[in-house]
Motif scaffolding. Structure first.
Motif, PDB file in Angstrom:
ATOM      1  N   UNK A 156       0.853  -1.186   0.000  1.00  0.00           N
ATOM      2  CA  UNK A 156       0.000   0.000   0.000  1.00  0.00           C
ATOM      3  C   UNK A 156       0.891   1.239   0.000  1.00  0.00           C
ATOM      4  N   UNK A 157       0.480   2.266  -0.742  1.00  0.00           N
ATOM      5  CA  UNK A 157       1.247   3.512  -0.728  1.00  0.00           C
ATOM      6  C   UNK A 157       0.327   4.706  -0.480  1.00  0.00           C
ATOM      7  N   UNK A 158       0.911   5.785   0.031  1.00  0.00           N
ATOM      8  CA  UNK A 158       0.175   7.021   0.299  1.00  0.00           C
ATOM      9  C   UNK A 158       0.117   7.836  -0.989  1.00  0.00           C
ATOM     10  N   UNK A 159      -1.085   8.069  -1.489  1.00  0.00           N
ATOM     11  CA  UNK A 159      -1.244   8.741  -2.781  1.00  0.00           C
ATOM     12  C   UNK A 159      -0.915  10.227  -2.715  1.00  0.00           C
ATOM     13  N   UNK A 228      -0.596  -1.654  12.064  1.00  0.00           N
ATOM     14  CA  UNK A 228       0.292  -0.562  12.459  1.00  0.00           C
ATOM     15  C   UNK A 228       1.028  -0.003  11.243  1.00  0.00           C
ATOM     16  N   UNK A 229       1.447  -0.890  10.350  1.00  0.00           N
ATOM     17  CA  UNK A 229       2.124  -0.437   9.134  1.00  0.00           C
ATOM     18  C   UNK A 229       1.172   0.362   8.252  1.00  0.00           C
ATOM     19  N   UNK A 230      -0.067  -0.090   8.176  1.00  0.00           N
ATOM     20  CA  UNK A 230      -1.080   0.642   7.420  1.00  0.00           C
ATOM     21  C   UNK A 230      -1.272   2.037   8.014  1.00  0.00           C
ATOM     22  N   UNK A 231      -1.325   2.116   9.339  1.00  0.00           N
ATOM     23  CA  UNK A 231      -1.515   3.404  10.011  1.00  0.00           C
ATOM     24  C   UNK A 231      -0.358   4.351   9.723  1.00  0.00           C
ATOM     25  N   UNK A 232       0.860   3.806   9.637  1.00  0.00           N
ATOM     26  CA  UNK A 232       2.030   4.642   9.361  1.00  0.00           C
ATOM     27  C   UNK A 232       1.954   5.260   7.972  1.00  0.00           C
ATOM     28  N   UNK A 233       1.373   4.537   7.017  1.00  0.00           N
ATOM     29  CA  UNK A 233       1.229   5.065   5.659  1.00  0.00           C
ATOM     30  C   UNK A 233       0.077   6.064   5.591  1.00  0.00           C
ATOM     31  N   UNK A 234      -1.015   5.772   6.260  1.00  0.00           N
ATOM     32  CA  UNK A 234      -2.149   6.694   6.269  1.00  0.00           C
ATOM     33  C   UNK A 234      -1.737   8.044   6.851  1.00  0.00           C
ATOM     34  N   UNK A 235      -0.963   8.015   7.929  1.00  0.00           N
ATOM     35  CA  UNK A 235      -0.549   9.252   8.596  1.00  0.00           C
ATOM     36  C   UNK A 235       0.527  10.009   7.830  1.00  0.00           C
ATOM     37  N   UNK A 239       5.826   6.160   3.432  1.00  0.00           N
ATOM     38  CA  UNK A 239       5.160   6.257   2.135  1.00  0.00           C
ATOM     39  C   UNK A 239       4.554   4.939   1.673  1.00  0.00           C
ATOM     40  N   UNK A 240       5.198   3.826   2.040  1.00  0.00           N
ATOM     41  CA  UNK A 240       4.788   2.512   1.531  1.00  0.00           C
ATOM     42  C   UNK A 240       4.785   1.496   2.665  1.00  0.00           C
ATOM     43  N   UNK A 241       3.722   0.699   2.743  1.00  0.00           N
ATOM     44  CA  UNK A 241       3.673  -0.438   3.665  1.00  0.00           C
ATOM     45  C   UNK A 241       3.954  -1.701   2.866  1.00  0.00           C
ATOM     46  N   UNK A 246      -5.919  -7.473   2.953  1.00  0.00           N
ATOM     47  CA  UNK A 246      -7.018  -6.819   2.253  1.00  0.00           C
ATOM     48  C   UNK A 246      -8.037  -6.222   3.210  1.00  0.00           C
ATOM     49  N   UNK A 247      -8.297  -6.911   4.329  1.00  0.00           N
ATOM     50  CA  UNK A 247      -9.259  -6.384   5.290  1.00  0.00           C
ATOM     51  C   UNK A 247      -8.765  -5.067   5.880  1.00  0.00           C
ATOM     52  N   UNK A 248      -7.476  -4.993   6.183  1.00  0.00           N
ATOM     53  CA  UNK A 248      -6.919  -3.757   6.713  1.00  0.00           C
ATOM     54  C   UNK A 248      -7.012  -2.619   5.715  1.00  0.00           C
ATOM     55  N   UNK A 249      -6.812  -2.945   4.446  1.00  0.00           N
ATOM     56  CA  UNK A 249      -6.909  -1.917   3.404  1.00  0.00           C
ATOM     57  C   UNK A 249      -8.321  -1.354   3.334  1.00  0.00           C
ATOM     58  N   UNK A 250      -9.312  -2.231   3.360  1.00  0.00           N
ATOM     59  CA  UNK A 250     -10.692  -1.774   3.207  1.00  0.00           C
ATOM     60  C   UNK A 250     -11.240  -1.096   4.459  1.00  0.00           C
ATOM     61  N   UNK A 251     -10.820  -1.560   5.631  1.00  0.00           N
ATOM     62  CA  UNK A 251     -11.364  -0.996   6.865  1.00  0.00           C
ATOM     63  C   UNK A 251     -10.531   0.182   7.354  1.00  0.00           C
ATOM     64  N   UNK A 252      -9.246  -0.047   7.639  1.00  0.00           N
ATOM     65  CA  UNK A 252      -8.385   1.029   8.134  1.00  0.00           C
ATOM     66  C   UNK A 252      -8.220   2.127   7.087  1.00  0.00           C
ATOM     67  N   UNK A 253      -8.185   1.720   5.818  1.00  0.00           N
ATOM     68  CA  UNK A 253      -7.900   2.681   4.760  1.00  0.00           C
ATOM     69  C   UNK A 253      -9.110   3.362   4.161  1.00  0.00           C
TER      70      UNK A 253
END
Length: 355
Positions: A156-159, A228-235, A239-241, A246-253
């Protein structure tokens, strides 16, 4: 749902054993060794037990929702012990070695754990009332455990920080020095998903576990869980996790400036597992909770959280991309092969990253 100290639970179990031995109370008869089928009075017996202890290697929000639904439906209290998947496995094995039996139902995101639990004779076979709704590929042939969902693992990357044209396209791309200080990765000793992806590397020509060494040169942020890695990219902290399910992408993201990457080498996918502990203190309540997790209601809870489940009578949220859609090049992880490789992966990670 009640959260209680482990040693208080142990003390209560010991006290109960003393009272029963002294004739001061009666315990419900446990299912016989060959009684794998649901019994007619199972719910009543489970309600007499009154509670069930669940070692849950699952996101807290899902645990809470499942517990609330089960308690409302049955009146049975759930003592949910929320841990990382590998922590569940470690605790169960340690308690088994010490002949301490606290868990009724065991749940991790790694089917490989259950291959190991079965070999160690730690699971009680049970023919779930929901069995007819599952293809035989999604439960153990001896009914020792079930596969209630699967995860796909993506990058996952931060757009806002990475244009689509510059985003990594493959796992091999992560070795590029341009990602120095920009990556987030999760620890395979804590997170099952964080071990699944390196396992995939180890099975893929041109990658191998040596890819860890190359990623380490880019000084990634080390997290416990894939969330946690997803959260680091969202914040924007990274830049990249490297590993996000997939569940983390759809819910956290949801609503966040993130986009998934299906690596060109392939998308590893792996099932979780759930089963009843052989020495479950509350065997009937354990069976009831297992049935609920596998029921349409329980599986819909997971589908609503974008888990890929295996019943054909559930629906998914808008925007969910099923495994059959897109150019995902799925790689289905063999649980026995993964279990055999797991310790090597963790050891290599610890050596390379020093944690």
């Amino acid at each position: 749902m009640r959260l209680r100290n482990r040693w208080l639970r142990l003390g209560a179990l010991l006290c109960t054993a003393v009272l029963v031995a002294a004739g001061c109370g009666e315990a419900a008869p446990e299912p016989g060794a060959n009684e794998v089928d649901r019994q007619d009075d199972q719910l009543s017996l489970a309600q007499d037990e009154g509670e069930v202890v669940w070692y849950a290697g699952l996101e807290l929000s899902l645990v809470d929702t499942i517990v609330a639904g089960f308690e409302k439906k049955t009146g049975i209290s759930v003592d949910a012990i929320r841990l990382g998947g590998e922590e569940v496995a470690t605790r169960l094995l340690q308690e088994s070695d010490a002949e301490v039996h606290l868990a009724d139902v065991i749940y991790t995101g790694n089917e490989g754990n259950f291959v190991d639990f079965k070999k160690r004779d730690l699971l009680a076979p049970y023919r779930s009332a929901e069995l007819s709704h599952f293809d035989k590929a999604y439960y153990d042939e001896d009914l020792a455990y079930y596969v209630p969902y699967a995860n796909r693992f993506w990058m996952v990357y931060n757009t806002n920080l990475v244009p689509e044209s510059e985003a990594p396209k493959s796992y091999a791309d992560l070795a590029d020095p341009k990602w120095s200080g920009a990556l987030a990765i999760s620890h395979p000793g804590y997170s099952v998903g964080a071990a699944i992806v390196p396992f995939f590397w180890s099975q893929t020509p041109g990658l191998g576990l040596d890819l860890m060494d190359k990623i380490a040169a880019n000084k990634p942020l080390i997290n416990q869980s894939v969330h946690d890695s997803m959260a680091a990219v969202i914040s924007g902290e990274r830049k990249v996790a490297v590993v996000v399910n997939d569940a983390g992408f759809y819910t956290d993201g949801k609503g966040a400036p993130v986009e998934a990457v299906y690596p060109t080498e392939g998308v590893p996918t792996s099932g979780g597992g759930v089963g009843v502990a052989k020495q479950a203190p509350h065997p009937y309540a354990a069976r009831e909770l297992l049935d609920y997790i596998l029921s349409r209601e329980g599986q819909q809870i997971m589908a609503d959280a974008s888990r890929t489940v295996f019943r054909d009578d559930v629906t998914y949220p808008a925007g969910y991309v099923p495994p059959t859609s897109g150019d995902q090049n799925l790689y289905v992880v063999d649980p026995a092969e993964f279990a055999a490789k797991h310790d090597e992966i963790v050891t290599h990670f610890q050596k390379v990253f020093g944690v």
